[in-house]
Enzyme design. Structure first.
Site, PDB file in Angstrom:
ATOM      1  N   THR A 199     -40.447  -6.423  33.601  1.00 40.66           N
ATOM      2  CA  THR A 199     -39.071  -6.470  34.122  1.00 40.66           C
ATOM      3  C   THR A 199     -38.544  -5.044  34.114  1.00 40.66           C
ATOM      4  O   THR A 199     -38.999  -4.212  33.330  1.00 40.66           O
ATOM      5  CB  THR A 199     -38.160  -7.339  33.240  1.00 40.66           C
ATOM      6  OG1 THR A 199     -38.111  -6.730  31.948  1.00 40.66           O
ATOM      7  CG2 THR A 199     -38.677  -8.750  33.119  1.00 40.66           C
ATOM      8  N   GLU A 209     -39.295 -13.615  35.058  1.00 42.48           N
ATOM      9  CA  GLU A 209     -39.660 -14.563  33.999  1.00 42.48           C
ATOM     10  C   GLU A 209     -39.868 -15.983  34.523  1.00 42.48           C
ATOM     11  O   GLU A 209     -40.362 -16.845  33.805  1.00 42.48           O
ATOM     12  CB  GLU A 209     -38.545 -14.594  32.938  1.00 42.48           C
ATOM     13  CG  GLU A 209     -38.452 -13.349  32.070  1.00 42.48           C
ATOM     14  CD  GLU A 209     -37.590 -12.237  32.673  1.00 42.48           C
ATOM     15  OE1 GLU A 209     -37.404 -12.228  33.922  1.00 42.48           O
ATOM     16  OE2 GLU A 209     -37.111 -11.388  31.909  1.00 42.48           O
ATOM     17  N   LYS A 265     -13.947  -9.938  31.520  1.00 45.70           N
ATOM     18  CA  LYS A 265     -13.150 -10.838  30.687  1.00 45.70           C
ATOM     19  C   LYS A 265     -11.705 -10.380  30.691  1.00 45.70           C
ATOM     20  O   LYS A 265     -11.341  -9.418  30.040  1.00 45.70           O
ATOM     21  CB  LYS A 265     -13.727 -10.891  29.276  1.00 45.70           C
ATOM     22  CG  LYS A 265     -15.117 -11.478  29.299  1.00 45.70           C
ATOM     23  CD  LYS A 265     -15.778 -11.548  27.943  1.00 45.70           C
ATOM     24  CE  LYS A 265     -17.123 -12.235  28.095  1.00 45.70           C
ATOM     25  NZ  LYS A 265     -18.211 -11.555  27.428  1.00 45.70           N
ATOM     26  N   TRP A 282     -12.549 -15.518  32.842  1.00 42.21           N
ATOM     27  CA  TRP A 282     -13.676 -14.717  33.309  1.00 42.21           C
ATOM     28  C   TRP A 282     -13.558 -14.501  34.807  1.00 42.21           C
ATOM     29  O   TRP A 282     -13.334 -15.446  35.560  1.00 42.21           O
ATOM     30  CB  TRP A 282     -14.999 -15.427  33.011  1.00 42.21           C
ATOM     31  CG  TRP A 282     -15.387 -15.398  31.561  1.00 42.21           C
ATOM     32  CD1 TRP A 282     -14.574 -15.076  30.512  1.00 42.21           C
ATOM     33  CD2 TRP A 282     -16.661 -15.714  31.009  1.00 42.21           C
ATOM     34  NE1 TRP A 282     -15.277 -15.180  29.343  1.00 42.21           N
ATOM     35  CE2 TRP A 282     -16.560 -15.568  29.608  1.00 42.21           C
ATOM     36  CE3 TRP A 282     -17.881 -16.099  31.568  1.00 42.21           C
ATOM     37  CZ2 TRP A 282     -17.636 -15.799  28.761  1.00 42.21           C
ATOM     38  CZ3 TRP A 282     -18.951 -16.331  30.721  1.00 42.21           C
ATOM     39  CH2 TRP A 282     -18.832 -16.175  29.327  1.00 42.21           C
TER      40      TRP A 282
HETATM   41  P1  ADP Z   1     -35.215  -7.364  37.089  1.00 41.75           P
HETATM   42  O1  ADP Z   1     -36.509  -6.783  36.742  1.00 41.75           O
HETATM   43  O2  ADP Z   1     -34.235  -6.472  37.783  1.00 41.75           O
HETATM   44  O3  ADP Z   1     -34.581  -8.217  36.015  1.00 41.75           O
HETATM   45  P2  ADP Z   1     -35.684  -9.810  38.413  1.00 41.75           P
HETATM   46  O4  ADP Z   1     -36.113 -10.059  39.797  1.00 41.75           O
HETATM   47  O5  ADP Z   1     -36.436 -10.439  37.333  1.00 41.75           O
HETATM   48  O6  ADP Z   1     -35.657  -8.289  38.279  1.00 41.75           O
HETATM   49  O7  ADP Z   1     -34.146 -10.126  38.301  1.00 41.75           O
HETATM   50  C1  ADP Z   1     -33.716 -11.418  38.052  1.00 41.75           C
HETATM   51  C2  ADP Z   1     -32.225 -11.468  38.160  1.00 41.75           C
HETATM   52  O8  ADP Z   1     -31.798 -11.183  39.489  1.00 41.75           O
HETATM   53  C3  ADP Z   1     -31.670 -12.824  37.880  1.00 41.75           C
HETATM   54  O9  ADP Z   1     -31.595 -13.077  36.500  1.00 41.75           O
HETATM   55  C4  ADP Z   1     -30.307 -12.731  38.560  1.00 41.75           C
HETATM   56  O10 ADP Z   1     -29.376 -12.057  37.757  1.00 41.75           O
HETATM   57  C5  ADP Z   1     -30.595 -11.877  39.758  1.00 41.75           C
HETATM   58  N1  ADP Z   1     -30.770 -12.725  40.935  1.00 41.75           N
HETATM   59  C6  ADP Z   1     -31.909 -13.153  41.492  1.00 41.75           C
HETATM   60  N2  ADP Z   1     -31.680 -13.886  42.592  1.00 41.75           N
HETATM   61  C7  ADP Z   1     -30.345 -13.945  42.750  1.00 41.75           C
HETATM   62  C8  ADP Z   1     -29.456 -14.554  43.694  1.00 41.75           C
HETATM   63  N3  ADP Z   1     -29.903 -15.255  44.730  1.00 41.75           N
HETATM   64  N4  ADP Z   1     -28.126 -14.406  43.503  1.00 41.75           N
HETATM   65  C9  ADP Z   1     -27.649 -13.691  42.468  1.00 41.75           C
HETATM   66  N5  ADP Z   1     -28.426 -13.093  41.556  1.00 41.75           N
HETATM   67  C10 ADP Z   1     -29.754 -13.205  41.685  1.00 41.75           C
END
Ligand code: ADP
Length: 542
Positions: A185, A330, A439, A444
């Protein structure tokens, strides 16, 4: 009593063996690093993946060994996906957009034995090689004629390596839980952490990608995978495409609007997949040049929230259906997909877009719930919002080498770090990352909501919303926006635009303009950097 069915392991090799035999003529088209298009097919790809497995065996690569890749989306990268995992080793895709010190960290943490490198990334690897003492060699993804003149003495040529093999190879059988690939990640805080996929999880995830209410891909599709293969396995598309014999179109390094559009038209692309930033560029190009899509009928948007204006442009202006999807490294990564239900058919376009703006419903295989701070499940009423938790056979159990400790609760739920709602129809909507939520006076405010609305304002290209400390309300939202070149949009225009869609208490206290916004290596807004840049910022309302 156990059932009386064969216990054949679910292996990644079975995907390419299947399409090699049953969809042998279906093409995989790649834009090469040099520019021209390269064409191969599943029969050839299976054969070359086998040759690669043979060659790696000869180099002493064994089951479980990690093999890094620093490469664009292309046919050789796809051969590596299948060749490496197919022989029981682990394909470790490295995101070249990470900071060099992060790349060195993850290569050493993963203990990569060899690293496959696209020509483009030779300078990166040469600069880092000294910090990677355990890597035995770098396999340059090219032929002998194009081998770079390099100071590194442990370079191998990909084509020479596999050219020495005959491809007379049977994919080995092993436990389906055997690790298949590894993806770190991007780690906006702390070191990147590795997600280690298994053969079984990858095959099950592929069924979900092919399912009609997953991404619904089939042999009738020509898929443009813009999402990089170093980002959550290109959302599982290379595996799923092999499972159903879909044509793959791989854009290499050229991700600008003109190059993507050209590929879409020339290769009769029916489905594309990528993050909003890419689609923003593409839509800009298509609009500027008065073009339309002649074959593309749907696009998958994920990785960040797809703004309403983008969804409506695709659907209403270009007749391209949008599948808004949510997931994370994940979760392999598909968690939810925004397909409409049967009973939505009679809704107006605007009402359908209201649904498409949400991140979608869980696919079979993933369980999803929202909980409060006491881990109590919240109602699915579309109003209550809480931490999004998931569970399922393609959700991670923990991070590679136990980094980050125990990540599951007592009942096996993984906390995603996202906050959202689930409506009575099961559509989940992300309101924020838990650390980005604003917040204000006990309420929120969703930074994502405000961002999505702000980019709908004429003249705004991109917007980020962060919390700024406030003496009375604790925190209040600040919009940091990028203007279209030459546009005269003002702070007041943006605020006025937001008034029509946001409640008064959600309206940002200020709007500032910058030349560009910082992004993470996976293309998301880098809010930690913005918070740092604006840490001394005082709101006019403070
Ligand atoms: P990173 O390595 O940046 O964490 P990931 O692809 O694993 O890359 O990121 C996952 C995160 O991306 C999610 O937990 C969420 O916050 C965001 N995310 C993924 N798809 C969407 C979506 N369609 N809308 C909003 N947020 C998203």
């Amino acid at each position: 009593m156990l059932g009386f069915m064969q216990d054949r392991p679910l292996l990644i090799s079975s995907l390419i063996e299947y399409s090699g035999k049953n969809h042998g003529d279906v093409e995989i088209v790649s834009r090469s690093v040099e520019g021209p298009l390269h064409r191969t097919n599943y029969r050839e790809l299976n054969l070359r993946a086998k040759k690669l497995a043979q060659a790696l065996g000869r180099l002493g690569v064994a089951m479980g060994d990690r093999m890094g890749t620093v490469a664009w989306n292309g046919y050789r990268h796809m051969e590596i996906y299948f060749g490496v995992s197919g022989m029981g080793a682990v394909c470790h895709t490295i995101n070249p957009r990470l900071f060099p010190e992060q790349i060195a960290y993850i290569v050493n943490h993963a203990e990569d034995k060899y690293i496959f490198v696209d020509l483009t990334f030779m300078p990166l690897i040469e600069a880092l090689a000294e910090q990677l003492p355990n890597v035995e060699g770098f396999i340059v993804m090219t032929d002998e004629a194009n081998m770079p003149d390099s100071k590194l003495d442990n370079l191998l040529c990909y084509e020479t390596l596999i050219g020495a093999e005959d491809g007379d190879y049977t994919w080995p059988d092993f436990d389906e839980m055997t690790a298949s690939s590894l993806c770190y990640t991007s780690g906006t805080t702390g070191n990147p952490k590795g997600v280690l996929y298994a053969n079984r999880s990858t095959v099950l995830h592929s069924f979900c990608v092919c399912a009609q209410d997953g991404l619904g891909i089939s042999n009738r599709d020509s898929i443009l995978a813009v999402v990089p293969m170093f980002h959550a396995n290109a959302w599982g598309l290379p595996y799923a495409a092999a499972m159903c014999g879909a044509k793959m179109v791989l854009p290499g390094a050229a991700m600008d609007g003109a190059s993507l559009y050209e590929l879409m038209e020339a290769e009769e692309v029916t489905l594309s997949a990528g993050v909003p930033t890419i689609w923003m560029m593409l839509l800009g190009y298509v609009k500027e040049n008065n073009l339309k899509f002649t074959s593309m009928n749907r696009t998958v948007i994920g990785g960040s929230a797809a703004p309403r204006s983008m969804i409506s442009a695709f659907v209403e202006d270009y007749g391209v259906d949008v599948v808004h999807a949510w997931g994370m490294t994940e979760t392999s990564p598909i968690g939810t997909t925004g397909n409409l239900l049967k009973r939505h058919e009679s809704l107006s376009e605007a009402e359908k877009i209201d649904i498409r703006v949400k991140q979608g419903r869980v696919v079979y295989g993933v369980e999803l719930k929202i909980t409060n701070d006491d881990n109590i499940e919240l109602p699915r009423d579309g109003v209550a919002f809480g931490d999004i938790k998931v569970r399922g056979p393609w959700i991670t159990n923990g991070y590679f080498k136990g980094e980050g400790g125990d990540v599951l609760d007592d009942n096996g739920w993984f906390s995603t770090g996202d906050v959202g709602t689930i409506d009575p129809d099961g559509y989940m909507q992300i309101t924020d990352r838990s650390k980005d939520v604003i917040k204000s006076g006990g309420e929120w405010i969703s930074s994502i909501d405000v961002e999505n609305e702000a980019v709908g304002c004429a003249g705004i290209v991109e917007a980020a919303v962060i919390a700024i400390p406030h003496p009375k309300w604790d925190e209040r939202p600040l919009v940091i926006a990028v203007k279209q070149e030459g546009h005269s949009v003002t702070r007041e225009d943006v605020l006025k635009h937001l008034e029509s869609s946001l409640a008064k208490w959600q309206l940002p206290d200020d709007v500032v303009f910058v030349d560009e916004l910082p992004h993470t290596a996976t293309g998301k807004l880098l809010k930690t950097k913005l918070r740092e840049d604006f840490k001394d910022y005082v709101l006019p309302t403070a």
